[in-house]
Design a protein around this motif. Structure first.
Motif, PDB file in Angstrom:
ATOM      1  N   LEU A 395       0.860  -1.327   0.230  1.00 28.45           N
ATOM      2  CA  LEU A 395       0.524   0.312  -0.371  1.00 28.45           C
ATOM      3  C   LEU A 395       0.786   1.012  -0.259  1.00 28.45           C
ATOM      4  O   LEU A 395       1.783   1.251   0.462  1.00 28.45           O
ATOM      5  CB  LEU A 395      -1.383   0.006   1.257  1.00 28.45           C
ATOM      6  CG  LEU A 395      -1.873  -1.525   1.503  1.00 28.45           C
ATOM      7  CD1 LEU A 395      -2.868  -1.022   2.721  1.00 28.45           C
ATOM      8  CD2 LEU A 395      -2.567  -0.970  -0.041  1.00 28.45           C
ATOM      9  N   GLU A 441      -3.986   7.341  -2.759  1.00 33.03           N
ATOM     10  CA  GLU A 441      -3.266   6.224  -2.769  1.00 33.03           C
ATOM     11  C   GLU A 441      -3.330   5.094  -3.546  1.00 33.03           C
ATOM     12  O   GLU A 441      -4.771   5.159  -4.417  1.00 33.03           O
ATOM     13  CB  GLU A 441      -4.560   6.009  -1.096  1.00 33.03           C
ATOM     14  CG  GLU A 441      -4.405   6.852   0.055  1.00 33.03           C
ATOM     15  CD  GLU A 441      -5.292   5.803   0.874  1.00 33.03           C
ATOM     16  OE1 GLU A 441      -6.293   5.566   0.776  1.00 33.03           O
ATOM     17  OE2 GLU A 441      -5.982   7.002   1.961  1.00 33.03           O
ATOM     18  N   ALA A 443      -2.343   0.744  -4.867  1.00 28.01           N
ATOM     19  CA  ALA A 443      -1.863  -0.377  -3.811  1.00 28.01           C
ATOM     20  C   ALA A 443      -1.621  -1.817  -4.885  1.00 28.01           C
ATOM     21  O   ALA A 443      -1.091  -1.102  -6.097  1.00 28.01           O
ATOM     22  CB  ALA A 443      -2.898  -0.843  -3.816  1.00 28.01           C
ATOM     23  N   ILE A 488      -4.201  -6.627   3.831  1.00 23.24           N
ATOM     24  CA  ILE A 488      -5.154  -5.504   3.729  1.00 23.24           C
ATOM     25  C   ILE A 488      -4.652  -4.048   5.106  1.00 23.24           C
ATOM     26  O   ILE A 488      -3.034  -3.442   4.922  1.00 23.24           O
ATOM     27  CB  ILE A 488      -6.667  -4.129   3.759  1.00 23.24           C
ATOM     28  CG1 ILE A 488      -6.506  -4.998   1.407  1.00 23.24           C
ATOM     29  CG2 ILE A 488      -6.185  -3.429   3.060  1.00 23.24           C
ATOM     30  CD1 ILE A 488      -8.381  -4.856   1.455  1.00 23.24           C
ATOM     31  N   ASP A 492      -1.597  -1.838   5.694  1.00 14.61           N
ATOM     32  CA  ASP A 492      -2.182  -0.661   6.047  1.00 14.61           C
ATOM     33  C   ASP A 492      -1.530  -0.327   7.901  1.00 14.61           C
ATOM     34  O   ASP A 492      -0.823   0.872   7.566  1.00 14.61           O
ATOM     35  CB  ASP A 492      -3.605  -0.657   6.537  1.00 14.61           C
ATOM     36  CG  ASP A 492      -3.804   0.416   6.765  1.00 14.61           C
ATOM     37  OD1 ASP A 492      -3.509   1.876   5.920  1.00 14.61           O
ATOM     38  OD2 ASP A 492      -4.613   1.310   7.475  1.00 14.61           O
TER      39      ASP A 492
END
Length: 874
Positions: A395, A441, A443, A488, A492
């Motif tokens: 991320l 943001e 990924a 995730i 994060d």
């Protein structure tokens, strides 16, 4: 005046012909009547339109020789050439002499040798025959009834032949009507089948499946053995065969030059909006070698190696392809009405294909970020769901991107995001596996890549972004977490660690420890909650804190109206005390939990400086804190705080465990509040009925309980929810409570009531409604109690309501009460047998009682009786 017997018989025959259910029955009735009138051998010859031949389908009389005529076939011309004026009688029958020209075309096979030969002027000449020709309204010959070989060898009287002519006229009319009716019914079936098929094509199918179903459905519904669907390419120079049915499947994938079809799609061949192309004009199509007609006929309306081309068009002036159909099962050219039905279906299929294409394009746009060209959050979710178990996730968050927008403007900000996207695309080989999740943001999801190699590639990409930087967190499945939300969460957590470390770096996930194992204290607290005990929030909090090895924990109760939170429970090292109150200000993380009703993890150095929770978190000596909302009816009525002093991320499994415990705590809190409301309601009930029940006897109470059980069963059968079923049971329990104010001598009077006594007893529903209104939790059922004796036809009391004006609960209870009254002994009569009571229910359904409720009541009674029988056997 009496009707002559021949006329009377003709009337009977005409009626039978009019009532005949099919074309075959029409011909049978007519042939039998004519054979009886003429006393001759009769042969029915039916015209087959596809081959333009007559076929002998029925023989009456004549013995073995006549029976051999069954199945004989004759060309249409062999019959029609005989129908000239010379042989036509005034009554409309034809008498064909044996020496008529063209008679030899039959080769003697339409008549039999005459058994009885007479002499004299009325003798029937051997070899002659009589024909009754049945024509449709346009004069087309449908069938011919041929008669010869009279049993007495003599010519039938004129009035007899006139009678046969009348029968022929009635038969022709009936035959034409039955054939038209059969055609209409077939057309209706086709239309319905095509409509159902069109609806099925709208069920979210892709383009290829729509076309495959359309080809098969068109053949099955409209009676064709071959279908081929071809779509234009982008240049519209070629059509590609994409779907087929029957032999058409073999041609899928073949190209068709557009010019080959367009040269035959001309006005000369047009039928409605389609094109019926004769073989002589279809050389180009035949030369393709894709198909050649096999179901051909010889009649004037027969299919003769024709080709029917239906445009595949979703709208006027727009064609995306064609449907080519061939080989009709009936070997007949379809009518214009049938072609129009097929066109409507083809238009529907074309529209579905167009919609499928638009949907596919929309899906592509829906999964593509328009600014950067990377996959968006939706595409990332799909990729994550399909990711292998050893996937690696990074991320990425652009550092201080808000400052870039504020300083340089949004256009420069967009350009910066595109630069970051390009750099990340290089990391994963031209964008495969790179996604923009929103804002700044991103990924990266990859497989078969070592985590250290991904970290190095991200650091290299960051070094090439002059004037920009980003932070990244990397997590590896299954070592750090399983693929999905857990992965995730781990990435994060690593991203937050990179930001706390000074930004502009990439961090690997480091778990604080493994996922928690529930302790004995938590198990005990859960058992207490499951048992419905009160005050379980504290034990749940302490058990959860022990299981997660939290250094401290607290339960805060929210006052949403006042905007405050009060500490109600604590565990471990927490600096706040029970009953401490804080204000839920917008900058506080606690306020975010209230507003979003979602859990969050707070790091001690990641709080707003002015937040009221900063001092609490730092003073507790924790490095991070999890805030877990307790949600009741969609609102966060409180939250749990769990503090952790050990450095590292909180595994998602621990966060999910805490969320589950908070949900159980919410259920327990709501149960406590509900129990308190129930207690208040029971208290109101007891106070309202305390003196009333003194005058009730045991029989009345038993009746009310039995009635409530029966009414509840009926309420479920009519589809009411359980909360509404409970209300029906309340109405049943208290529908006669007002009778406590009715004098006993009236209630138990063995004979009929006087009008004055009837007025007194009918007031009990009004009195009952007033009593129920005094009970807080039952106040809303008072109207149903008041109207529990209203009749469905409006003849009840106290208001004379009818049908849907009467509350459904009242209608159910009234029906059940009626049954109970009929099957119970009363002072003035004995109980009715069950069968008589059921018959009475059916009789008054629609007048006294709601017929829908009566049906449900009878079903419920049958089910109860069956259950009782099983119990007795057991």
């Amino acid at each position: 005046m009496s009707i002559p017997s021949d006329i009377g018989r003709d009337v009977v025959v005409a009626r039978r012909l009019a009532e005949a259910a099919s074309a075959t029955e029409v011909l049978d009735v007519a042939a039998e009547a004519i054979a009886e009138r003429l006393a001759m051998t009769v042969v029915v010859n039916v015209r087959e339109m596809a081959d333009d031949e007559f076929v002998a389908t029925r023989v009456i009389g004549g013995g073995v020789a006549a029976a051999s005529l069954l199945g004989e076939r004759y060309s249409v011309e062999s019959f029609l050439d005989l129908y000239i004026a010379d042989y036509l009688r005034p009554d409309g029958l034809y008498v064909i002499p044996a020496d008529a020209p063209g008679w030899d075309a039959f080769d003697g096979a339409v008549v039999v040798e005459q058994a009885a030969v007479a002499e004299g002027p009325d003798a029937w000449r051997p070899g002659d025959h009589l024909e009754v020709v049945l024509r449709d309204r346009l004069g087309e010959v449908l069938a011919v009834i041929v008669a010869d070989n009279p049993t007495d060898g003599r010519t039938p009287a004129g009035e007899v032949m006139a009678s046969c002519a009348v029968i022929g006229l009635h038969a022709a009319s009936a035959l034409d009507a039955r054939l038209a009716s059969a055609d209409a019914a077939a057309g209706q079936r086709e239309a319905e089948e095509l409509q159902h098929l069109s609806a099925a094509l709208a069920a979210g199918l892709g383009e290829q499946e729509i076309l495959a179903r359309a080809a098969d459905g068109l053949c099955m519904s409209c009676g064709f053995s071959f279908a081929l669907i071809a779509l234009y390419d982008d240049e519209r120079t070629t059509l590609r065969c994409v779907a087929g049915s029957g032999p058409g499947r073999r041609a899928v994938g073949s190209p068709i030059p557009a010019a080959t079809l367009e040269e035959v799609m001309v006005l000369e061949h047009r039928v409605s909006d389609s094109y019926l192309v004769p073989l002589r004009h279809a050389d180009g199509i035949v030369a393709l070698g894709l198909h050649r007609s096999s179901a051909n006929g010889a009649g004037i309306r027969a299919w003769k190696r024709d080709t029917l081309v239906l445009p595949l068009s979703p709208g006027v002036g727009e064609t995306i392809g064609v449907i080519w159909v061939d080989d009709p099962v009936d070997r007949m050219v379809p009518s214009a009405e049938k072609v129009r039905r097929m066109e409507l279906f083809a238009r529907s299929a074309a529209l579905m294909v167009t919609n499928a294409r638009l949907l596919a394009a929309a899906r592509d746009q829906a999964t593509r970020d328009p600014l950067t060209g990377l996959g968006n959050a939706r595409a990332f979710a799909v990729a994550l769901a399909d990711a292998p178990p050893d996937a690696v996730l990074a991320l990425v968050d652009v550092d201080r991107f808000k400052e870039v927008n504020d300083r340089d403007g949004h256009l420069r900000g967009d350009a910066a995001l595109r630069r970051v996207a390009a750099a990340l695309s290089d990391v994963v080989d031209r964008g495969v596996g790179a996604y923009r999740l929103g804002g700044d943001e991103f990924a990266i999801l990859v497989a078969d890549v070592a985590a250290d190699d991904l970290v190095a590639a991200l650091d290299d990409a960051r070094g090439r972004l002059l004037g920009l930087s980003f932070s990244a967190g990397v997590a590896v499945a299954p070592d750090d977490a399983a693929v999905g939300q857990a992965l995730i969460h781990a990435a994060d957590t690593a991203l937050y660690a990179a930001k706390r470390g000074g930004r502009g770096r990439t961090a690997r996930f480091h778990a604080r420890r493994g996922a928690a194992v529930p302790t004995a204290a938590l198990s005990t607290a859960l058992q207490r909650a499951a048992a419905g005990e009160r005050d379980v929030v504290g034990p749940l909090l302490r058990g959860l804190a022990a299981s997660l090895e939290a250094s401290g924990a607290a339960y805060w109760e929210h006052d949403l109206a006042a905007g405050t939170a009060t500490c109600r429970e604590i565990a471990g090292a927490v600096v706040v005390s029970v009953d401490a109150v804080v204000t839920l200000r917008p900058v506080d993380r606690r306020r975010q939990v209230v507003d979003t009703a979602r859990p969050t993890v707070v790091h001690g150095d990641d709080l707003e400086p002015e937040g009221a929770d900063v001092q609490h978190v730092r003073a507790s000596g924790v490095s991070s804190m999890a805030l877990i909302p307790i949600v009741v009816a969609g609102a966060a009525v409180g939250h749990l705080e769990l503090g952790f002093s050990e450095i590292g991320g909180l595994p998602l499994a621990d966060l999910e465990l805490a969320t589950s415990i908070a949900a159980i705590a919410g259920i327990a809190l709501e149960r406590q509040r509900h129990a308190a409301r129930i207690e208040d309601a029971y208290r109101d009930t007891l106070e309202a009925l305390g003196t009333a029940l003194d005058s009730k006897d045991a029989a009345t109470g038993d009746h009310a309980r039995e009635l409530a059980t029966l009414a509840g069963g009926v309420a479920r059968r009519v589809g009411l929810a359980e909360t509404d079923v409970r209300e029906v049971e309340y109405v049943a329990l208290f529908h006669d409570i007002g009778k406590i104010a009715t004098p006993t001598e009236i209630l138990r009077k063995p004979g009929p009531l006087t009008p004055a006594e009837r007025e007194v007893i009918e007031r009990h529903v009004i009195d009952g409604a007033r009593i129920v209104e005094q009970i807080g939790f039952m106040r809303h059922v008072a109207p149903s109690v008041r109207h529990s004796h209203e009749r469905y036809d409006g003849g009840g009391y106290p208001s004379g309501l009818a049908r849907d004006e009467i509350p459904l609960a009242s209608r159910i209870v009234f029906a059940c009460d009626t049954w109970h009254a009929m099957t119970s002994n009363r002072p003035y009569r004995a109980a009715l047998p069950r069968a008589e009571a059921e018959a009475e229910l059916r009789r008054v359904a629609g007048t006294q009682l709601d017929p829908v409720v009566v049906d449900a009541l009878l079903d419920e009674l049958a089910a109860v009786q069956a259950a009782d029988a099983l119990n007795r056997v057991a």
